[in-house]
Design an enzyme around this catalytic site. Structure first.
Site: not given
Ligand code: EPU
Length: 416
Positions: A18-19, A111, A116, A302, A394
């Protein structure tokens, strides 16, 4: 509805990640030529991303696990309500900015797993020369010219997966060289980089903390097969161990699962690799293990909830520390309904394992928490009713069908 207590046995095929597929779908916006993506999992998040691409003007066609997208003519304003619904949709912003030099998307809210923010995404776009403004709930990014830059994308919790993807997708069509330091190293980022390179982009270093992107003028159509879902594989591996069963994961990538397999082995679970299949078997009594979630190649956030269930079933005390999303313990109170003894202390959950679980009605809160509740239900005595299973759809393709194939007694029921 799950009637627990049956050890899972048999083979299960791991679906596309998915990701990985969500940002790859967004990347198809970078070219006006057709792209074909294979091993696309049938998930509501994927369907949803398809709707977003359509709303931007792309032609999207699913054919089994093949997806064809052609974004001949697109517009840069994402539908407010569509985008707001799914956090992953933020990754259309990089491609829109790259191709059109402007992007308008609704601000993704917080969320259930915690705040986030997207500050790091925006910092990256600004470094490339975009002007950012927030108005009426929308983020607007605009650039007369995008120019390569050196930028640091590290944040409070380490690197950002979608932030890295987003900035990379804008930078592939910028002028000159972009260097991203503290880039996310997740396999999904590497898969995206491979897809971009097959479209004619010049991305180097994906999978390491320093990525170098040399901008090109134009990208062309490409065909790509998505990597298998390491989180789905980990979920079935843990379900096999939790139910005292033996499951072979067909197509699982052991090289993407080092941290999870290492912890499973430390706990006493037997894991054998046979080509592209992994067989997971409970090997007598399990031992408690401590876990800390970290960016890749550390233990994935995850898989934290699912592992907590295994520890709740294991005699002894284990400490599970969540370092990525501060509020990702929603499953703890639901697991307590099944009899689990878990206390939260700041970023850690202290699991006093070994008490038998017994079925109960529970409520799913987010995708991985739902998976954890299903595993708990499979291992518990009696019947567990998991409500709000749309969370599962999802991110897990045909989860009830796959589990039934492994012998689980699980059925979908209409909520009364
Ligand atoms: N963060 C910031 N600022 C930003 C972006 C992120 O502070 O601009 C922080 C977040 O709050 C968090 C950390 O950085 O504390 C890591 O977040 P990240 O940006 O890596 O998460 P994401 O890219 O939004 C993806 C996956 C998530 C998975 C995370 C971590 C997708 C669609 N989502 O989210 O997947 O948990 O990376 O590996 O790729 C899931 O599949 O259930 C899921 C939530």
């Amino acid at each position: 509805m799950i009637k627990g207590g049956v050890p899972l046995r048999g083979e299960v095929t791991i679906s596309g990640a998915k990701n990985a597929v969500l940002p790859i779908m967004a990347a198809t916006l970078l070219t006006d030529e057709p792209c074909v993506i294979r091993r696309v999992p049938k998930l509501s998040d994927v369907e949803f991303m398809g709707q977003i691409l359509t709303s931007l003007g792309a032609r999207v066609g699913f054919d089994g696990d093949r997806l064809r997208v052609q974004a001949k003519k697109i517009q840069g304003v994402g539908d407010y309500d569509l985008i707001r619904k799914m956090r992953g949709s933020i990754c259309i912003m990089g491609p829109l900015l790259g191709r059109l030099r402007k992007a308008t998307v609704s601000l993704p809210g917080g969320c259930i797993i915690g705040a986030r923010p997207i500050d790091l995404h925006l910092k990256g776009f600004e470094a490339l020369g975009a002007k950012i403004s927030i108005e009426g709930g929308y983020v607007h990014a605009k650039a007369r010219r995008l120019a390569g830059a050196d930028l640091f994308l590290g944040g409070r919790a380490g690197c950002t997966v979608l932030g890295t993807a987003n900035v990379m997708m804008a930078a592939v069509l910028a002028e000159g060289v972009t260097i991203i330091e503290s880039a996310a190293c997740e396999p999904e980022v590497v898969d995206l980089a491979n897809f971009l390179n097959s479209m004619g982009a010049r991305v180097q270093g994906a999978g390491s903390p320093t990525m170098t992107i040399t901008g090109v003028k134009k990208l062309h159509g490409a065909e790509h097969e998505v990597i298998p879902d390491r989180i789905e594989a980990a979920t079935y591996a843990i379900a096999a161990a939790a139910t005292n069963g033996e499951v072979t994961l067909l197509g699982a990538r052991a090289d993407h699962l080092h941290a999870v397999l290492d912890k499973l082995r430390e706990a006493g679970v037997k894991v054998e690799r046979n080509g592209s299949a992994l067989t997971v078997r409970r090997n007598g009594r399990l031992k408690p293990v401590d876990i800390t979630t970290l960016p890749y190649a550390g233990f994935p956030t995850d898989v934290q909830a699912q592992m907590m269930v295994l520890m709740a079933l294991t005699q002894g005390i284990s400490i599970i520390t969540e370092r990525i999303f501060e509020a990702r313990f929603m499953h703890v109170s639901e697991l307590a309904r099944l009899g689990a003894d878990i206390a939260i202390e700041g970023p850690s959950a202290i699991v006093k394992g070994g008490k038998p679980l017994s079925g109960a009605p529970v409520m799913a809160s987010d995708l991985r928490a739902s998976a954890a509740l299903v595993i708990a239900g499979l291992a518990a005595h009696g019947t567990t009713e998991v409500k709000r299973v749309y969370h599962l759809d999802r991110g897990y393709e045909n989860i009830d069908g796959k589990l039934r194939q492994l012998g689980a007694r699980i059925q979908r029921a209409e909520e009364s």
